[in-house]
Design an enzyme around this catalytic site. Sequence first.
Site, PDB file in Angstrom:
ATOM      1  N   SER A  49      39.894  44.299  51.536  1.00 41.05           N
ATOM      2  CA  SER A  49      39.974  43.099  52.377  1.00 41.05           C
ATOM      3  C   SER A  49      40.749  43.397  53.658  1.00 41.05           C
ATOM      4  O   SER A  49      40.361  44.253  54.432  1.00 41.05           O
ATOM      5  CB  SER A  49      40.605  41.955  51.576  1.00 41.05           C
TER       6      SER A  49
ATOM      7  N   ASP B 240      37.600  39.418  58.815  1.00 45.20           N
ATOM      8  CA  ASP B 240      38.435  40.461  58.246  1.00 45.20           C
ATOM      9  C   ASP B 240      37.558  41.634  57.816  1.00 45.20           C
ATOM     10  O   ASP B 240      36.356  41.656  58.104  1.00 45.20           O
ATOM     11  CB  ASP B 240      39.261  39.917  57.076  1.00 45.20           C
TER      12      ASP B 240
ATOM     13  N   ASP C 160      36.189  42.840  55.008  1.00 40.45           N
ATOM     14  CA  ASP C 160      34.987  42.681  54.191  1.00 40.45           C
ATOM     15  C   ASP C 160      34.196  41.435  54.573  1.00 40.45           C
ATOM     16  O   ASP C 160      33.257  41.061  53.891  1.00 40.45           O
ATOM     17  CB  ASP C 160      35.312  42.688  52.697  1.00 40.45           C
TER      18      ASP C 160
ATOM     19  N   ASP D  73      34.660  38.150  54.688  1.00 43.63           N
ATOM     20  CA  ASP D  73      34.585  36.881  53.968  1.00 43.63           C
ATOM     21  C   ASP D  73      35.568  35.857  54.521  1.00 43.63           C
ATOM     22  O   ASP D  73      35.620  34.726  54.038  1.00 43.63           O
ATOM     23  CB  ASP D  73      34.786  37.081  52.458  1.00 43.63           C
TER      24      ASP D  73
END
Length: 477
Positions: free
Chosen positions: A109, A245, A247, A249
């Site tokens: 993340s 960010d 990833d 999401d």
Amino acid sequence: MPVARVPRAERGHGMAPKFGTSGLRGLVTELTDDLVADHVRAFADACDTGGVLCVGRDLRPSSPEIATAVARAARSAGLRVIDCGEIPTPALALAARQHGGGAVMVTGSHIPADRNGLKFYARGGEITKEDEAAILAALDSVRPAAEHDDDVERDDQAGARFVSRYVSACGAEALSGKRIGLYSHSAVGRDHLAEILRALGAEVTELGRSDTFIPVDTEAVAPEVRQALSEWAAELGLDAIVSTDGDSDRPLLGDESGAVVPGDVLGQITAKMLGAETVVTPISSNSGVTDKGFEQVIRTRIGSPYVIAAMEEAGGRVVGYEANGGFLLGYEAQGPAGPLDALPTRDSVLPILMCLIAAGSGPVSLRVAVEPPVVTLADRLQEVPVEHSRALVERFRSSPSERATFLDGLDASEASVDLTDGVRMSLTDDRVVHVRPSGNAPELRLYVEARDRDSAHALLSRGLDQLRAAVGTGRPG
């Protein structure tokens, strides 16, 4: 043209691999093939995957090798494995729903590239607290790897289907005439987001693309990122700047001046645009949502598992969002041009698009300005050992005098306290100070709320100073 610098890597305090509902997180050097395999096989034993596992990954240098270990372990557990490649987490979740299976996303993340992790999705969606307990129990009795082949299927169209979801729901003219900057950095969904924006009629200028992984936290946006957004907006005459960010999401949206729109405000706007009746959001989110006329607002502990659990209990036209902006859609909604199937996992694209569309032909800042006059901000102290953060928060939880000493340094007094998640102190002047340890990184997080932006920034700055002193001395203030 300015480019935000790469934040320095943290030094691994308290970051031995840890498993929870956010998945498995740890230093790359400690995420061994055996450790990854044990967790994947425990997940396969404990959770309903329908016998299918979709695997995706972000752009960290370590992600391809870890994804290979995930696939190998899943095959040894007897699962059919579908490689979706480099793909946003919500796109992987969508692909898993379409294949009727589970998923593992290889990503850390927003944390630095010296760390990585796994996010787990059962067939019903993100793993729950009950799933977490079952996986932990299964870890104690993981079966030896079975004989297997390495056959892995590929789904090269998962990203294209994700793009199509938004284009068909919003329409080819939805962003016509808008000039949008895309801060690409190293976000795995950067090209998908660019494709969506252009397909909706926007003129897109890519900014700050990086071949080196940059950990961007959309909830606690770094000062150098804020400065870059402001300079880009002024130099290029943009209507907005968007990003995500690592990833992809969690959304990041800057208005025409580059000022960051808080993620919870994006959530409020999106919920209204989609006609939601029930809103679920953690206690750290902007309390102005209670003034927007929704039939029901449910506040939870921080973290998507708690939001999802409350959404499932509420049912109906329910949505959820977090202060980081990740938006969860719990029902088939109607977009500006077509339907949107439910996707009850954190999504960055939907809140970005809904806010841009809601602004119409006017500035984004004017649309944001009509929201209830409550400003929330968040930041964190990094490189704080987990045990130190937890000890400090526990002192605040158990001792009113410790909280009073801390608040004296802010020239503030406590009116009430909420211990749902960390310590949330409502002050006598209607401001809020909320302290909690991060659940997956060596960070101590601070959330504040005030009635105007200057007051919120001042409270955040002084609060961080107080916490820094508390961590350094063992005393609050």
